[in-house]
Write an enzyme that holds these catalytic residues in place. Structure first.
Site, PDB file in Angstrom:
ATOM      1  N   LYS A  93      18.149 -24.661  77.927  1.00 25.52           N
ATOM      2  CA  LYS A  93      17.950 -23.755  79.063  1.00 25.52           C
ATOM      3  C   LYS A  93      16.584 -24.004  79.709  1.00 25.52           C
ATOM      4  O   LYS A  93      16.452 -23.991  80.937  1.00 25.52           O
ATOM      5  CB  LYS A  93      18.081 -22.296  78.606  1.00 25.52           C
ATOM      6  CG  LYS A  93      19.528 -21.916  78.308  1.00 25.52           C
ATOM      7  CD  LYS A  93      19.692 -20.649  77.495  1.00 25.52           C
ATOM      8  CE  LYS A  93      21.164 -20.510  77.085  1.00 25.52           C
ATOM      9  NZ  LYS A  93      21.436 -19.470  76.104  1.00 25.52           N
ATOM     10  N   GLN A 153      19.103 -14.253  73.711  1.00 24.46           N
ATOM     11  CA  GLN A 153      19.968 -15.198  73.001  1.00 24.46           C
ATOM     12  C   GLN A 153      20.704 -14.492  71.861  1.00 24.46           C
ATOM     13  O   GLN A 153      20.091 -13.804  71.047  1.00 24.46           O
ATOM     14  CB  GLN A 153      19.121 -16.370  72.471  1.00 24.46           C
ATOM     15  CG  GLN A 153      19.922 -17.488  71.833  1.00 24.46           C
ATOM     16  CD  GLN A 153      20.833 -18.238  72.795  1.00 24.46           C
ATOM     17  OE1 GLN A 153      20.536 -18.368  73.984  1.00 24.46           O
ATOM     18  NE2 GLN A 153      21.944 -18.721  72.300  1.00 24.46           N
ATOM     19  N   ASP A 188      23.743 -13.461  82.201  1.00 26.21           N
ATOM     20  CA  ASP A 188      24.767 -13.830  81.211  1.00 26.21           C
ATOM     21  C   ASP A 188      26.135 -13.271  81.610  1.00 26.21           C
ATOM     22  O   ASP A 188      27.161 -13.737  81.113  1.00 26.21           O
ATOM     23  CB  ASP A 188      24.411 -13.220  79.846  1.00 26.21           C
ATOM     24  CG  ASP A 188      23.856 -14.233  78.865  1.00 26.21           C
ATOM     25  OD1 ASP A 188      24.212 -15.419  78.971  1.00 26.21           O
ATOM     26  OD2 ASP A 188      23.086 -13.813  77.974  1.00 26.21           O
TER      27      ASP A 188
HETATM   28  N1  GUN Z   1      24.864 -17.419  72.310  1.00 26.74           N
HETATM   29  C1  GUN Z   1      25.851 -18.351  72.468  1.00 26.74           C
HETATM   30  N2  GUN Z   1      26.202 -18.462  73.755  1.00 26.74           N
HETATM   31  C2  GUN Z   1      25.433 -17.596  74.441  1.00 26.74           C
HETATM   32  C3  GUN Z   1      25.327 -17.257  75.816  1.00 26.74           C
HETATM   33  O1  GUN Z   1      26.037 -17.769  76.689  1.00 26.74           O
HETATM   34  N3  GUN Z   1      24.382 -16.324  76.119  1.00 26.74           N
HETATM   35  C4  GUN Z   1      23.614 -15.723  75.184  1.00 26.74           C
HETATM   36  N4  GUN Z   1      22.741 -14.809  75.578  1.00 26.74           N
HETATM   37  N5  GUN Z   1      23.690 -15.998  73.897  1.00 26.74           N
HETATM   38  C5  GUN Z   1      24.591 -16.942  73.533  1.00 26.74           C
END
Ligand code: GUN
Length: 285
Positions: A53, A97, A120
């Protein structure tokens, strides 16, 4: 039939190039899209996603900030941090996350994030807007999958889309987006009886179960579109999907690989959502 492979990595790269230009234009207007990622604990998979990211943010010009906190962080501390980020005007997107340590109520954290910054697309407001066909932030992996299908002009309308897996992050929302594109949607999961029957009938098969090679060529319909969302680390340390690529490729019409398939699209759609949030916050949308 040998399938056409849909490389998400290539599509992601071209979308990121477009976004980079868009962000440059926004910067000239004094708008800098900002993303704050909160990482709690030191789960290696989460760390690696977060790194991806950061890299994508740097590439497209999104100002990203990473807040790393120890796994001992309390729910109250995290809620306080989210409150601060909700009111900070330089922050357009907040991403906590997942998964979170067991002592933190994940749903409470998701609901604490302002829907305006929910890049998200996990907040109930975002989910409700998606389900009612309203403009909102769509969850990144499902949104990325739709973009992959569209990039190949794959017809979704009237097709039987079968989703294997019912997670809040992938399975449930991808079914809703496909329904929004007029597919006929079937959800399969661990309690489904005679799952093979549904899989064999799928025109579009989305596999998101997290079990290496759960699906192979014998299971699928000739010419099916097979989207593999699985990311499984196998014994030799390499990554593999939920689909046995080699056998499924001989029967499918389209197929996504792992790696270089869906994964890079997820982060790309996060960039899209962050830029969109910044535009909205500045009255450009
Ligand atoms: N953990 C695995 N995939 C994701 C996601 O798309 N967003 C977030 N915040 N955590 C994750």
């Amino acid at each position: 039939m040998t399938a056409e492979v849909i490389y998400g990595k290539e599509l992601a790269q071209s979308l990121r190039d477009d976004m980079k230009e868009e962000v440059e234009a926004l910067r000239l207007k004094g708008i800098i899209p900002g993303l704050t990622v909160v990482l709690i604990g030191d789960d290696p998979a989460s760390k690696s996603y977060v790194k991806g990211k950061q890299k994508a943010s740097d590439y497209v010009g999104v100002a990203s900030e990473l807040i790393e906190l120890p796994s001992s962080t309390s729910q109250e501390e995290l809620l306080t941090l989210i409150d601060e980020l909700n009111s900070k005007t330089t922050v357009n997107g907040i991403l906590v996350q997942l998964p979170l340590p067991a002592h933190i109520d994940e749903q409470m954290i998701i609901e604490a994030i302002s829907p305006e910054k929910d890049v998200d697309g996990f907040h109930p407001v975002s989910i409700g807007r998606m389900m009612t066909g309203k403009d909102t932030f769509y969850p990144c992996t499902p949104y990325g999958i739709i973009q992959m299908l569209k990039s190949k002009q794959i017809d979704i309308e009237g097709k039987h889309a079968v989703i294997i897996g019912r997670s809040n992050i992938v399975g449930k929302p991808v079914g809703q987006l496909l329904l929004g594109e007029n597919a006929t949607v079937t959800y399969c999961h661990s309690r489904t009886k005679d799952m093979a029957k549904f899989i064999a009938d799928a025109d579009i098969l989305i596999v998101a179960v997290g079990i290496a090679h759960f699906i192979n060529g014998d299971h699928i319909k000739e010419g099916a579109v097979v989207i593999d969302v699985g990311v499984n680390r196998v014994e030799d340390g390499s990554l593999t999907g939920d689909v046995d690529f080699e056998s499924a490729k001989e029967k499918a019409g389209f197929i996504t690989p792992v790696p270089k398939g869906v994964g890079p699209m997820t982060i790309t759609m996060l960039m899209h959502n962050t830029i969109k949030s910044a535009k909205k916050a500045n009255g450009l949308l």
